[in-house]
Design an enzyme around this catalytic site. Structure first.
Site, PDB file in Angstrom:
ATOM      1  CB  SER A   9      -0.903   0.017   1.234  1.00 43.65           C
ATOM      2  OG  SER A   9      -1.464   1.314   1.376  1.00 43.65           O
ATOM      3  CG  HIS A  34      -3.837  -1.706  -1.464  1.00 44.69           C
ATOM      4  ND1 HIS A  34      -4.901  -2.527  -1.779  1.00 44.69           N
ATOM      5  CD2 HIS A  34      -4.285  -0.877  -0.490  1.00 44.69           C
ATOM      6  CE1 HIS A  34      -5.939  -2.214  -1.008  1.00 44.69           C
ATOM      7  NE2 HIS A  34      -5.594  -1.207  -0.219  1.00 44.69           N
ATOM      8  CG  ASP A  36      -5.201   2.340   0.740  1.00 41.05           C
ATOM      9  OD1 ASP A  36      -6.166   1.561   0.686  1.00 41.05           O
ATOM     10  OD2 ASP A  36      -4.088   2.038   1.209  1.00 41.05           O
ATOM     11  CG  MET A  38      -8.450   7.323   2.142  1.00 43.20           C
ATOM     12  SD  MET A  38      -7.523   7.557   3.657  1.00 43.20           S
ATOM     13  CE  MET A  38      -6.668   5.979   3.747  1.00 43.20           C
ATOM     14  CG  HIS A  67      -9.268  -0.056  -0.446  1.00 45.13           C
ATOM     15  ND1 HIS A  67      -8.665  -0.122   0.807  1.00 45.13           N
ATOM     16  CD2 HIS A  67     -10.605  -0.119  -0.204  1.00 45.13           C
ATOM     17  CE1 HIS A  67      -9.584  -0.209   1.746  1.00 45.13           C
ATOM     18  NE2 HIS A  67     -10.776  -0.206   1.159  1.00 45.13           N
ATOM     19  CG  MET A  69     -11.287   3.194   1.953  1.00 44.77           C
ATOM     20  SD  MET A  69      -9.774   3.289   2.925  1.00 44.77           S
ATOM     21  CE  MET A  69      -8.589   3.352   1.596  1.00 44.77           C
ATOM     22  CG  MET A 138     -11.458  -2.774   5.065  1.00 47.18           C
ATOM     23  SD  MET A 138      -9.868  -2.424   4.283  1.00 47.18           S
ATOM     24  CE  MET A 138      -9.061  -1.406   5.516  1.00 47.18           C
ATOM     25  N   GLY A 146      -0.897   2.227   9.452  1.00 51.25           N
ATOM     26  CA  GLY A 146      -0.164   2.101  10.707  1.00 51.25           C
ATOM     27  C   GLY A 146      -0.976   1.691  11.925  1.00 51.25           C
ATOM     28  CG  ASP A 176      -6.061  -2.743   3.340  1.00 49.33           C
ATOM     29  OD1 ASP A 176      -5.017  -2.406   3.918  1.00 49.33           O
ATOM     30  OD2 ASP A 176      -6.715  -1.975   2.602  1.00 49.33           O
ATOM     31  CB  SER A 199       3.465   0.262   8.379  1.00 49.33           C
ATOM     32  OG  SER A 199       2.450   1.237   8.425  1.00 49.33           O
TER      33      SER A 199
HETATM   34  C1  DX5 Z   1      -6.368   1.774   5.498  1.00 49.04           C
HETATM   35  C2  DX5 Z   1      -5.849   1.367   4.142  1.00 49.04           C
HETATM   36  C3  DX5 Z   1      -4.727   0.400   4.161  1.00 49.04           C
HETATM   37  C4  DX5 Z   1      -3.485   0.887   4.836  1.00 49.04           C
HETATM   38  C5  DX5 Z   1      -2.737  -0.293   5.361  1.00 49.04           C
HETATM   39  O1  DX5 Z   1      -7.458   2.602   5.314  1.00 49.04           O
HETATM   40  O2  DX5 Z   1      -6.905   0.773   3.409  1.00 49.04           O
HETATM   41  O3  DX5 Z   1      -4.412  -0.045   2.846  1.00 49.04           O
HETATM   42  O4  DX5 Z   1      -2.659   1.654   4.012  1.00 49.04           O
HETATM   43  O5  DX5 Z   1      -1.621   0.178   6.005  1.00 49.04           O
HETATM   44  P1  DX5 Z   1      -0.861  -0.635   7.122  1.00 49.04           P
HETATM   45  O6  DX5 Z   1      -0.304  -1.850   6.471  1.00 49.04           O
HETATM   46  O7  DX5 Z   1       0.184   0.341   7.552  1.00 49.04           O
HETATM   47  O8  DX5 Z   1      -1.851  -0.960   8.202  1.00 49.04           O
HETATM   48 ZN    ZN Z   2      -6.478  -0.292   1.440  1.00 51.14          ZN
END
Ligand code: DX5
Ligand code: ZN
Length: 221
Positions: A9, A34, A36, A38, A67, A69, A138, A146, A176, A199
């Site tokens: 990600s 990946h 993300d 938002m 992904h 969101m 999720m 993180g 994820d 992370s």
């Molecule tokens: C959270 C994201 C994840 C996130 C995962 O909303 O969908 O993809 O980046 O990050 P880590 O692996 O750091 O939890």
């Molecule tokens: Zn994600």
């Protein structure tokens, strides 16, 4: 056994070094990337969108695993597809008509994923089992990288794998949030086939982190 896939990600990447960092994950064996998205409504934060995807898509041969969101993601499916998405995953909770949204993704010629937040029962996916190319469980509350892995997610993965088996489907289950080299085995044991890690890949030595993940994933093939 299904092929096991790593999807780093980029939310956890250093954006001023993004191209190079992506390249390292690709060289070290990560098959997906990946992405993300938002919108500040479905989740509190805002990340990045179409122009960033269009730009990085040319810098990598990885599968672009997007992904969304965002509220009512059907509004943006076409744009993400034309910006280079290979898989578009939408939240069940964000769609007025999830089945129709999956159809719209397919109509753009890309794969369709369906995902649920930690508080949504896995049984809610039952009506869509044969309509999605991938399901995403999720394992943290969407919105931020993180966070710590929610242990109850393992039971949801197991249950979903049972539901798919019972329906005669071998659909990918992606997971994820909060996944590291230290706990990825439990996630794979539960029945996941696509592992997202932000992370765990981008913090520290990216090449070494990716190689360590790939080593573990290979044992499950
Ligand atoms: C959270 C994201 C994840 C996130 C995962 O909303 O969908 O993809 O980046 O990050 P880590 O692996 O750091 O939890
Ligand atoms: Zn994600």
């Amino acid at each position: 056994m299904m092929k096991k896939i790593l999807s780093p990600s980029i939310l956890a990447a250093d954006f001023k070094e993004l191209g190079r960092q992506i390249q390292i994950t690709e060289e070290a064996g990560a098959q997906y990337l990946h992405f993300d998205v938002m919108d500040g409504r479905f989740v509190p934060s805002i990340s990045f969108g179409m122009p960033v995807l269009a730009s990085i898509r040319g810098a990598s041969r990885q599968i672009m695993d997007v992904h969304l969101m965002i509220e009512e993601p059907a509004r943006y499916v076409r744009e993400f597809a034309s910006s280079g998405a290979d898989i578009i995953t939408v939240h069940l909770e964000a769609c007025t008509d999830p089945g129709d949204t999956l159809d719209q993704i397919h109509a753009c010629g890309v794969k369709a994923g369906l995902t649920i937040k930690p508080g949504t029962p896995v049984e809610d996916l039952a009506p869509y089992l044969d309509k999605a190319d991938m399901f995403l469980i999720m394992s943290v509350e969407p919105g931020f990288g993180g966070q710590a892995f929610i242990p109850e997610s393992l039971e949801k993965i197991r249950k979903l794998r049972e539901m798919l088996d019972a329906a005669g489907l071998d659909t990918d289950i992606e997971v994820d949030g909060g996944i590291y080299q230290s706990n990825v085995a439990e996630v794979l044991d539960a029945g996941a086939s696509v592992i997202v890690s932000g992370s765990g890949v981008f913090k520290g030595d990216i090449r070494k982190n990716t190689e360590e993940f790939m080593e573990i994933l290979k044992k499950y093939e």
